[in-house]
Design a protein around this motif. Structure first.
Motif, short mmCIF file in Angstrom:
data_model
loop_
_atom_site.label_atom_id
_atom_site.label_comp_id
_atom_site.label_asym_id
_atom_site.label_seq_id
_atom_site.Cartn_x
_atom_site.Cartn_y
_atom_site.Cartn_z
N GLY A 187 -2.51 -6.43 18.97
CA GLY A 187 -1.41 -6.21 18.04
C GLY A 187 -1.54 -5.10 17.10
O GLY A 187 -2.49 -4.59 17.03
N LEU A 188 -0.54 -5.01 16.12
CA LEU A 188 -0.83 -3.78 15.15
C LEU A 188 -1.41 -4.34 13.98
O LEU A 188 -0.88 -5.31 13.41
N GLU A 189 -2.20 -3.47 13.64
CA GLU A 189 -3.13 -3.96 12.35
C GLU A 189 -2.76 -2.96 11.23
O GLU A 189 -2.66 -1.86 11.44
N PHE A 190 -2.27 -3.44 10.28
CA PHE A 190 -1.84 -2.63 8.80
C PHE A 190 -2.99 -1.97 8.31
O PHE A 190 -3.99 -2.34 8.12
N LEU A 191 -2.53 -0.75 8.02
CA LEU A 191 -3.70 0.17 7.43
C LEU A 191 -3.25 0.66 6.04
O LEU A 191 -3.89 0.19 5.04
N ILE A 192 -2.15 1.14 5.79
CA ILE A 192 -1.71 1.67 4.45
C ILE A 192 0.01 1.69 4.57
O ILE A 192 0.28 2.06 5.49
N TYR A 193 0.28 1.73 3.18
CA TYR A 193 1.60 1.58 2.77
C TYR A 193 2.11 2.58 1.91
O TYR A 193 1.53 2.25 0.68
N PHE A 194 2.99 3.49 1.72
CA PHE A 194 3.54 4.22 0.77
C PHE A 194 4.92 4.20 0.46
O PHE A 194 5.74 3.71 1.32
N GLN A 195 5.44 3.67 -0.83
CA GLN A 195 6.52 3.53 -1.29
C GLN A 195 6.71 4.69 -2.58
O GLN A 195 6.51 4.14 -3.51
N GLY A 196 7.66 5.64 -2.24
CA GLY A 196 8.15 6.06 -3.15
C GLY A 196 6.91 6.94 -3.93
O GLY A 196 5.76 7.42 -3.31
N ASN A 197 7.02 6.89 -5.18
CA ASN A 197 6.03 7.34 -6.22
C ASN A 197 4.98 6.38 -6.69
O ASN A 197 3.86 6.57 -7.37
N SER A 198 5.16 5.22 -6.22
CA SER A 198 4.17 3.97 -6.48
C SER A 198 2.74 4.10 -5.73
O SER A 198 2.74 4.98 -4.89
N ALA A 199 1.82 3.57 -6.30
CA ALA A 199 0.38 3.72 -5.93
C ALA A 199 0.41 3.10 -4.38
O ALA A 199 0.84 1.97 -4.17
N PRO A 200 -0.24 3.70 -3.49
CA PRO A 200 -0.10 3.16 -2.26
C PRO A 200 -0.97 1.80 -2.17
O PRO A 200 -1.93 1.89 -2.59
N ASP A 201 -0.44 1.21 -0.91
CA ASP A 201 -1.32 -0.36 -0.66
C ASP A 201 -2.25 0.05 0.21
O ASP A 201 -1.87 0.33 1.47
N LYS A 202 -3.37 0.04 -0.05
CA LYS A 202 -4.54 0.72 0.92
C LYS A 202 -5.28 -0.69 1.41
O LYS A 202 -6.30 -0.45 1.91
N SER A 203 -4.86 -1.67 1.19
CA SER A 203 -5.45 -2.78 1.57
C SER A 203 -6.08 -3.09 3.04
O SER A 203 -6.81 -3.99 3.34
N GLY A 204 -5.34 -2.46 3.77
CA GLY A 204 -5.69 -2.78 5.21
C GLY A 204 -6.59 -1.52 5.88
O GLY A 204 -7.12 -1.63 7.08
N LEU A 205 -7.15 -0.59 4.99
CA LEU A 205 -8.07 0.55 5.62
C LEU A 205 -9.35 -0.12 5.89
O LEU A 205 -9.97 -0.87 4.93
N PRO A 206 -9.85 0.03 7.08
CA PRO A 206 -11.00 -0.67 7.45
C PRO A 206 -12.31 -0.06 6.74
O PRO A 206 -13.16 -1.32 6.98
N SER A 207 -12.52 0.75 6.32
CA SER A 207 -13.70 1.38 5.68
C SER A 207 -13.21 2.64 4.78
O SER A 207 -12.46 3.26 4.94
N ASP A 208 -14.35 3.03 4.02
CA ASP A 208 -14.04 4.18 3.52
C ASP A 208 -13.98 5.46 4.01
O ASP A 208 -13.79 6.64 3.67
N ARG A 209 -14.29 5.43 5.26
CA ARG A 209 -14.28 6.55 6.26
C ARG A 209 -12.79 6.90 6.56
O ARG A 209 -12.37 7.97 6.85
N PHE A 210 -11.75 5.82 6.22
CA PHE A 210 -10.49 6.17 6.40
C PHE A 210 -9.77 6.57 4.86
O PHE A 210 -9.84 5.78 4.02
N SER A 211 -8.83 7.41 5.06
CA SER A 211 -7.99 7.83 3.99
C SER A 211 -6.67 8.28 4.43
O SER A 211 -6.45 8.56 5.60
N ALA A 212 -5.65 8.28 3.55
CA ALA A 212 -4.50 8.74 3.68
C ALA A 212 -3.70 9.30 2.58
O ALA A 212 -3.99 8.74 1.43
N GLU A 213 -2.91 10.48 2.83
CA GLU A 213 -2.22 10.76 1.83
C GLU A 213 -0.73 11.02 2.21
O GLU A 213 -0.40 11.37 3.43
N ARG A 214 0.20 11.27 0.95
CA ARG A 214 1.49 11.63 1.50
C ARG A 214 1.94 12.49 0.35
O ARG A 214 1.73 12.34 -0.74
N THR A 215 2.80 13.58 0.88
CA THR A 215 3.36 14.73 -0.04
C THR A 215 4.61 14.13 -0.68
O THR A 215 5.52 14.28 0.41
#
Lengths: 111, 113
Positions: B42-70
């Motif tokens: 199934g689909l595994e949640f990684l990260i969620y960005f909403q507007g200018n709020s701090a992203p929800d990073k709770s699904g990132l599996p390790s510190d090797r994973f990161s995401a940015e949004r401009t």
């Protein structure tokens, strides 16, 4: 922690049958619930979205119901066709906006 | 654009290399999500960005994973020092607001050899 379960995992039916796919979730504090379809090697296509205050939504041969208090949703497909063969995914939106998915039900409709 | 666009559609990389996956959401969509789908899973949640709020990073599996949004535009998911277990389809989705229907891209199929 919200958990979403879909039963059955796989289903095979002859063309023309009506069928029901089931989705259950452990935390009833949801904002909405969305049903998707996924074809092999493709992304997801949204089918229906039910807000937490709603009981059902209909689109063509598809009808989705929601019983929030019991943590259940069903997707009813009428007069199934071979083109309906796909994986159907249920997802609940919690109050933070995060969408949690079930594992899906893979449907095969035989001509 | 007409829909959510992801690039590349396929990526093969050697174990230990870094990869960047790109997502262009539907114009005007304030919310953006990344999911991972392993073969037959199934689909595994990684990260969620909403507007200018701090992203929800709770699904990132390790510190090797990161995401940015401009702003409310493109997002990149970076996986450092890739491992074979990172092989999966990475799906991006956007929605008009945090509780609106999600629209998915076709995903990036990542293979780590």
């Amino acid at each position: 922690k919200q958990e979403v379960t879909q039963i059955p995992a796989a289903l095979s039916v002859p063309e023309g049958e009506n069928l029901v796919l089931n989705c259950s979730f452990t935390d009833s504090a949801i904002y909405n619930l969305q049903w998707f379809r996924q074809d092999p090697g493709k992304g997801l296509t949204s089918l229906l979205l039910i807000q937490s205050s709603q009981r059902e939504q209909t689109s063509g041969r598809l009808n989705a119901s929601l019983d929030k208090s019991s943590g259940r949703s069903t997707l009813y497909i009428a007069a199934s066709q071979p083109g309906d063969s796909a994986t159907y995914l249920c997802a609940v939106r919690d109050n933070t906006g995060k969408l949690i998915f079930g594992q899906g039900t893979t449907l095969q409709v035989k001509p | 654009g007409a829909g959510v666009s992801q690039s590349p559609s396929n990526k093969v990389t050697e174990k230990g290399k870094d990869v960047e996956l790109r997502c262009d959401p539907i114009s005007g969509h304030t919310a953006l999500y990344w999911y991972r789908q392993r073969l037959g899973q199934g689909l595994e949640f990684l990260i969620y960005f909403q507007g200018n709020s701090a992203p929800d990073k709770s699904g990132l599996p390790s510190d090797r994973f990161s995401a940015e949004r401009t702003g409310e535009s493109v997002s990149t998911l970076t996986i450092q020092r890739t491992q074979q277990e990172d092989s999966a389809v990475y799906l991006c989705a956007s929605s008009l607001q945090g509780y609106s229907p999600l629209h998915f891209g076709n995903g990036t199929r990542l293979t780590v050899t």
